[in-house]
Motif scaffolding. Structure first.
Motif, PDB file in Angstrom:
ATOM      1  N   GLY A 145       0.573  -1.242   0.008  1.00 56.13           N
ATOM      2  CA  GLY A 145      -0.056  -0.074   0.036  1.00 56.13           C
ATOM      3  C   GLY A 145       0.745   1.367  -0.094  1.00 56.13           C
ATOM      4  N   ILE A 146       2.123   1.334   0.301  1.00 55.96           N
ATOM      5  CA  ILE A 146       2.809   2.376   0.219  1.00 55.96           C
ATOM      6  C   ILE A 146       3.131   3.044  -1.227  1.00 55.96           C
ATOM      7  CG2 ILE A 146       5.183   3.482   0.568  1.00 55.96           C
ATOM      8  CD1 ILE A 146       3.437   3.288   3.164  1.00 55.96           C
ATOM      9  N   ASP A 147       2.739   4.418  -1.308  1.00 55.15           N
ATOM     10  CA  ASP A 147       2.801   5.120  -2.531  1.00 55.15           C
ATOM     11  C   ASP A 147       4.422   5.834  -2.547  1.00 55.15           C
ATOM     12  OD1 ASP A 147       0.364   4.449  -4.047  1.00 55.15           O
ATOM     13  OD2 ASP A 147      -0.192   5.664  -2.048  1.00 55.15           O
ATOM     14  N   ILE A 148       4.547   6.608  -1.417  1.00 56.93           N
ATOM     15  CA  ILE A 148       5.796   7.433  -1.397  1.00 56.93           C
ATOM     16  C   ILE A 148       6.860   6.489  -0.305  1.00 56.93           C
ATOM     17  CG2 ILE A 148       6.731   9.767  -1.154  1.00 56.93           C
ATOM     18  CD1 ILE A 148       4.127  10.784  -1.802  1.00 56.93           C
ATOM     19  N   VAL A 149       8.177   6.598  -0.762  1.00 59.68           N
ATOM     20  CA  VAL A 149       9.167   6.041   0.200  1.00 59.68           C
ATOM     21  C   VAL A 149       9.782   7.300   0.105  1.00 59.68           C
ATOM     22  CG1 VAL A 149      10.814   4.481   0.609  1.00 59.68           C
ATOM     23  CG2 VAL A 149       8.924   3.731  -0.779  1.00 59.68           C
ATOM     24  N   ARG A 150      10.064   7.884   1.674  1.00 62.02           N
ATOM     25  CA  ARG A 150      10.849   8.744   2.166  1.00 62.02           C
ATOM     26  C   ARG A 150      12.237   7.968   2.566  1.00 62.02           C
ATOM     27  NH1 ARG A 150       9.072  13.573   5.762  1.00 62.02           N
ATOM     28  NH2 ARG A 150       8.303  14.446   4.038  1.00 62.02           N
ATOM     29  N   CYS A 151      13.249   8.253   1.822  1.00 58.67           N
ATOM     30  CA  CYS A 151      14.614   7.459   2.421  1.00 58.67           C
ATOM     31  C   CYS A 151      15.668   8.511   2.831  1.00 58.67           C
ATOM     32  CB  CYS A 151      14.638   6.893   0.984  1.00 58.67           C
ATOM     33  SG  CYS A 151      16.428   5.820   1.527  1.00 58.67           S
ATOM     34  N   PHE A 152      16.065   8.125   4.163  1.00 58.85           N
ATOM     35  CA  PHE A 152      17.144   9.138   4.452  1.00 58.85           C
ATOM     36  C   PHE A 152      18.337   8.098   5.024  1.00 58.85           C
ATOM     37  CE2 PHE A 152      15.221   8.143   8.543  1.00 58.85           C
ATOM     38  CZ  PHE A 152      16.406   8.339   9.591  1.00 58.85           C
ATOM     39  N   ASP A 153      19.466   8.879   5.233  1.00 60.98           N
ATOM     40  CA  ASP A 153      20.769   8.130   5.709  1.00 60.98           C
ATOM     41  C   ASP A 153      21.248   8.973   7.031  1.00 60.98           C
ATOM     42  OD1 ASP A 153      22.903   5.975   5.953  1.00 60.98           O
ATOM     43  OD2 ASP A 153      24.003   7.826   5.468  1.00 60.98           O
ATOM     44  N   ALA A 154      21.527   8.677   7.944  1.00 64.27           N
ATOM     45  CA  ALA A 154      21.933   9.479   9.315  1.00 64.27           C
ATOM     46  C   ALA A 154      23.216  10.148   8.991  1.00 64.27           C
ATOM     47  CB  ALA A 154      22.173   8.619  10.457  1.00 64.27           C
ATOM     48  N   LEU A 155      23.969   9.570   8.122  1.00 61.19           N
ATOM     49  CA  LEU A 155      25.328  10.481   7.682  1.00 61.19           C
ATOM     50  C   LEU A 155      24.970  11.158   6.365  1.00 61.19           C
ATOM     51  CD1 LEU A 155      27.708   7.555   8.616  1.00 61.19           C
ATOM     52  CD2 LEU A 155      26.822   9.544  10.020  1.00 61.19           C
ATOM     53  N   ASN A 156      24.044  10.969   5.750  1.00 59.28           N
ATOM     54  CA  ASN A 156      23.562  11.599   4.495  1.00 59.28           C
ATOM     55  C   ASN A 156      24.744  11.023   3.356  1.00 59.28           C
ATOM     56  OD1 ASN A 156      21.632  13.441   4.936  1.00 59.28           O
ATOM     57  ND2 ASN A 156      23.091  15.095   5.864  1.00 59.28           N
ATOM     58  N   ASP A 157      24.981   9.893   3.694  1.00 64.13           N
ATOM     59  CA  ASP A 157      25.674   9.069   2.821  1.00 64.13           C
ATOM     60  C   ASP A 157      24.929   8.526   1.681  1.00 64.13           C
ATOM     61  OD1 ASP A 157      27.677   7.229   1.338  1.00 64.13           O
ATOM     62  OD2 ASP A 157      28.472   6.716   3.129  1.00 64.13           O
ATOM     63  N   LEU A 158      25.104   9.122   0.374  1.00 59.64           N
ATOM     64  CA  LEU A 158      24.125   8.677  -0.678  1.00 59.64           C
ATOM     65  C   LEU A 158      24.405   7.310  -0.961  1.00 59.64           C
ATOM     66  CD1 LEU A 158      24.383  11.703  -3.059  1.00 59.64           C
ATOM     67  CD2 LEU A 158      22.783  11.160  -1.292  1.00 59.64           C
ATOM     68  N   ARG A 159      25.296   6.577  -0.614  1.00 59.51           N
ATOM     69  CA  ARG A 159      25.775   5.067  -1.100  1.00 59.51           C
ATOM     70  C   ARG A 159      24.742   4.199  -0.189  1.00 59.51           C
ATOM     71  NH1 ARG A 159      31.796   4.480   0.373  1.00 59.51           N
ATOM     72  NH2 ARG A 159      30.957   5.422   2.253  1.00 59.51           N
ATOM     73  N   ASN A 160      24.400   4.815   1.026  1.00 60.73           N
ATOM     74  CA  ASN A 160      23.562   3.975   1.783  1.00 60.73           C
ATOM     75  C   ASN A 160      22.020   4.146   1.430  1.00 60.73           C
ATOM     76  OD1 ASN A 160      25.686   3.160   3.263  1.00 60.73           O
ATOM     77  ND2 ASN A 160      25.415   4.880   4.734  1.00 60.73           N
ATOM     78  N   MET A 161      21.841   4.948   0.439  1.00 60.19           N
ATOM     79  CA  MET A 161      20.281   5.207   0.067  1.00 60.19           C
ATOM     80  C   MET A 161      20.147   4.719  -1.243  1.00 60.19           C
ATOM     81  SD  MET A 161      19.139   8.884   1.572  1.00 60.19           S
ATOM     82  CE  MET A 161      20.734   9.835   1.244  1.00 60.19           C
ATOM     83  N   GLU A 162      21.078   4.231  -2.139  1.00 61.72           N
ATOM     84  CA  GLU A 162      20.926   3.979  -3.556  1.00 61.72           C
ATOM     85  C   GLU A 162      20.008   2.808  -3.750  1.00 61.72           C
ATOM     86  OE1 GLU A 162      23.663   3.863  -7.292  1.00 61.72           O
ATOM     87  OE2 GLU A 162      24.757   3.845  -5.417  1.00 61.72           O
ATOM     88  N   THR A 163      20.218   1.561  -2.948  1.00 63.25           N
ATOM     89  CA  THR A 163      19.511   0.372  -3.201  1.00 63.25           C
ATOM     90  C   THR A 163      18.109   0.638  -2.874  1.00 63.25           C
ATOM     91  OG1 THR A 163      21.704  -1.235  -2.622  1.00 63.25           O
ATOM     92  CG2 THR A 163      19.212  -2.046  -2.214  1.00 63.25           C
ATOM     93  N   ALA A 164      17.769   1.324  -1.809  1.00 64.39           N
ATOM     94  CA  ALA A 164      16.329   1.662  -1.326  1.00 64.39           C
ATOM     95  C   ALA A 164      15.733   2.410  -2.596  1.00 64.39           C
ATOM     96  CB  ALA A 164      16.272   2.224  -0.115  1.00 64.39           C
ATOM     97  N   MET A 165      16.353   3.472  -3.104  1.00 67.17           N
ATOM     98  CA  MET A 165      16.060   4.535  -3.923  1.00 67.17           C
ATOM     99  C   MET A 165      15.640   3.765  -5.185  1.00 67.17           C
ATOM    100  SD  MET A 165      17.058   7.790  -5.885  1.00 67.17           S
ATOM    101  CE  MET A 165      17.128   6.581  -7.426  1.00 67.17           C
ATOM    102  N   LYS A 166      16.441   2.836  -5.508  1.00 69.67           N
ATOM    103  CA  LYS A 166      16.561   1.982  -7.080  1.00 69.67           C
ATOM    104  C   LYS A 166      15.328   1.113  -6.997  1.00 69.67           C
ATOM    105  CE  LYS A 166      21.046   2.620  -8.840  1.00 69.67           C
ATOM    106  NZ  LYS A 166      22.269   1.511  -9.130  1.00 69.67           N
ATOM    107  N   ALA A 167      15.120   0.357  -5.759  1.00 70.51           N
ATOM    108  CA  ALA A 167      14.131  -0.459  -5.490  1.00 70.51           C
ATOM    109  C   ALA A 167      12.707   0.292  -5.591  1.00 70.51           C
ATOM    110  CB  ALA A 167      14.253  -1.063  -4.233  1.00 70.51           C
ATOM    111  N   THR A 168      12.568   1.346  -4.940  1.00 73.88           N
ATOM    112  CA  THR A 168      11.298   2.308  -5.041  1.00 73.88           C
ATOM    113  C   THR A 168      10.863   2.336  -6.408  1.00 73.88           C
ATOM    114  OG1 THR A 168      11.959   3.191  -2.931  1.00 73.88           O
ATOM    115  CG2 THR A 168      10.216   4.280  -4.157  1.00 73.88           C
ATOM    116  N   LYS A 169      11.855   2.573  -7.422  1.00 72.65           N
ATOM    117  CA  LYS A 169      11.586   3.227  -8.765  1.00 72.65           C
ATOM    118  C   LYS A 169      11.320   1.822  -9.537  1.00 72.65           C
ATOM    119  CE  LYS A 169      12.678   6.781 -10.387  1.00 72.65           C
ATOM    120  NZ  LYS A 169      11.980   8.033 -10.709  1.00 72.65           N
ATOM    121  N   LYS A 170      12.033   0.892  -9.186  1.00 70.30           N
ATOM    122  CA  LYS A 170      11.830  -0.494  -9.837  1.00 70.30           C
ATOM    123  C   LYS A 170      10.355  -1.117  -9.506  1.00 70.30           C
ATOM    124  CE  LYS A 170      14.051  -4.156  -8.286  1.00 70.30           C
ATOM    125  NZ  LYS A 170      14.971  -5.105  -8.218  1.00 70.30           N
ATOM    126  N   TYR A 171       9.810  -0.927  -8.444  1.00 70.16           N
ATOM    127  CA  TYR A 171       8.486  -1.270  -8.010  1.00 70.16           C
ATOM    128  C   TYR A 171       7.382  -0.128  -8.311  1.00 70.16           C
ATOM    129  CZ  TYR A 171      11.412  -5.182  -6.636  1.00 70.16           C
ATOM    130  OH  TYR A 171      12.508  -6.238  -6.564  1.00 70.16           O
TER     131      TYR A 171
END
Length: 466
Positions: free
Chosen positions: A109-135
């Motif tokens: 049921g989720i439409d929007i995934v707000r993704c963050f990383d405590a250190l603002n390290d983009l490498r730690n958000m890449e997998t989740a963001m790509k998965a959000t777009k993929k699905y």
């Protein structure tokens, strides 16, 4: 500009910030139909601490909660908060777990995934963001806002450019401690609108008392969406009041288009819920509605402060309260100025307490401090104090690559470990995030189902002919 969108946090961050995340699904349900008719940009209803709280304290399946919300609110975008590679837990997980969690969140049921990383390290958000777009979800990537010698406006603009290049759909300024002051918000949003083509979302709290002004200046600078909370659980440690923001923009070029009368009706319902949470001891109005300018100095968010106070009480050290608060900025500097948000807020806070209690900085240090300084959470924003690092981890090597690269696939292992409790695929993910808590919930669920089955058999026996 077009009207400003409203993301209401009443079903997630509002009660997480004010009532220890104890609002139950049963308390939410009577409001679903009315919430769906407001015309919100989105409703934040899942993620953050809600997942843990459902399993640990409420004996609820968080996945069932999400399905219930989706069924009751079919027309409004539902939003969750995800901690990147941490998902909703407190460590990094393998890429297959992150990908599968996002897949199941969107399926349920989720439409929007707000993704963050405590250190603002983009490498730690890449997998989740790509998965959000993929699905086929909407990827909203957040920058954790803080202030330090390295966290300048230029830093956040450069970070936003990196987020845009990753392929995000929206950029969120996530101000978890209300450190983003009104004119700083205006300047930052203005630059982000000029230098990226993405919609800008602004999330803040009212911890220091400036939240409503910050949102107003952000909107004037071009922010597309703002986070607010219905007034019974709004303001103070939560987001600024929805009704106040809607009323403030009404009749202007920023008009939200939301009917204030409908909000007032909804607020009347949630006032009863807030009163129930207060009576149950989960909400202290005097504390959660107070504003404290000390936050600007110590940068300690409300949740972190509650945790610190509990730790100090357990150590019988409440007389050291201000010593510990003063130690937090020193530890943060030594640790490379991490933003204070889960899990780094707990790490820095606990280390500050240990420094004060031991009388010698870093004489005692938890494994989380060691992991942070070894690079296991990702790239720290600034150079660390090398003397401190040496004292904490000795000559151990420091990771410079993406930490999750060291984690082999985990899903099959988790499936095998919960075979006796398995009922749905989502159970595997609940267990992956909170193994001990999930097992206790699965045992509770089994016992409840046996009880229901036994009751049904008894009823059938009563009506059978002799």
């Amino acid at each position: 500009m077009a009207k400003v969108g409203i993301t209401d946090t009443i079903l997630r961050d509002a009660h997480q910030s004010q009532a220890a995340t104890r609002m139950t699904t049963k308390q939410m349900e009577p409001a679903f139909e009315r919430l769906d008719k407001i015309g919100y940009f989105s409703l934040e209803c899942w993620g953050g601490a809600t997942f843990d709280s459902c399993l640990r304290f409420l004996n609820e399946d968080p996945w069932e909660r999400l399905r219930t919300i989706r069924k009751g609110i079919p027309n409004t975008k539902l939003q969750m908060l995800l901690r990147g590679q941490n998902i909703l837990g407190y460590k990094h997980y393998a890429d297959d777990v992150v990908d599968y969690f996002v897949k199941k969140a969107i399926e349920n049921g989720i439409d929007i995934v707000r993704c963050f990383d405590a250190l603002n390290d983009l490498r730690n958000m890449e997998t989740a963001m790509k998965a959000t777009k993929k699905y086929k979800g909407i990827a909203e990537v957040a920058m954790c806002y803080t202030t330090s010698p390295v966290h300048t406006e230029d830093y956040f603009v450069k970070l936003a450019e990196g987020i845009a290049k990753m392929g995000a759909d929206l950029i969120c300024i996530k101000d978890m401690a209300n450190l983003l002051l009104p004119y700083a918000a205006y300047s930052l949003v203005k630059r982000l609108k000029a230098e990226t083509a993405l919609p800008i979302v602004v999330h803040t709290h009212n911890t220091t008392g400036t939240g409503a002004m910050t949102l107003m200046k952000a909107v004037e600078a071009g922010a597309d969406v703002i986070d607010t909370a219905l007034s019974p659980l709004g303001d103070g440690t939560a987001q600024p009041s929805t009704e106040a923001q809607v009323a403030s923009f009404r009749g202007t070029e920023y008009d939200t288009g939301i009917d204030l009368e409908k909000l007032i009706d909804l607020a009347a319902y949630f006032r009863e819920v807030a009163n129930d949470l207060t009576k149950a001891g989960f909400r202290d109005p005097a504390r959660v509605l107070a504003t404290d300018a000390n936050t600007l100095l110590y940068q300690v968010p409300g949740g972190m402060l509650s945790n610190l106070i509990n730790q100090m009480k357990q150590a019988n050290a409440m007389d050291k309260y201000y010593d510990v608060l003063a130690e937090v900025p020193r530890v943060r500097k030594d640790f490379g100025y991490p933003p204070l948000v889960t899990p780094t807020s707990q790490i820095v806070g606990t280390q500050a307490l240990m420094n004060v209690l031991s009388g010698e900085p870093y004489k005692m240090n938890p494994k989380e401090s060691q992991a942070l300084l070894r690079g296991e959470y990702g790239r720290l924003p600034a150079p660390v104090n090398e003397e401190v690092r040496k004292k904490v981890i000795g000559d151990e090597p420091v990771i410079t690559h993406r930490p999750a690269d060291d984690i082999p696939p985990e899903l099959d292992k988790y499936r095998e470990e919960i075979r006796e409790y398995y009922q749905r695929e989502e159970d595997v993910l609940s267990y992956a995030l909170f193994p001990q808590v999930a097992i206790k919930y699965f045992q509770y669920r089994q016992a409840r189902q046996l009880q229901v089955d036994s009751t049904m058999l008894d009823k059938e026996a009563q009506v059978m002919p002799v």
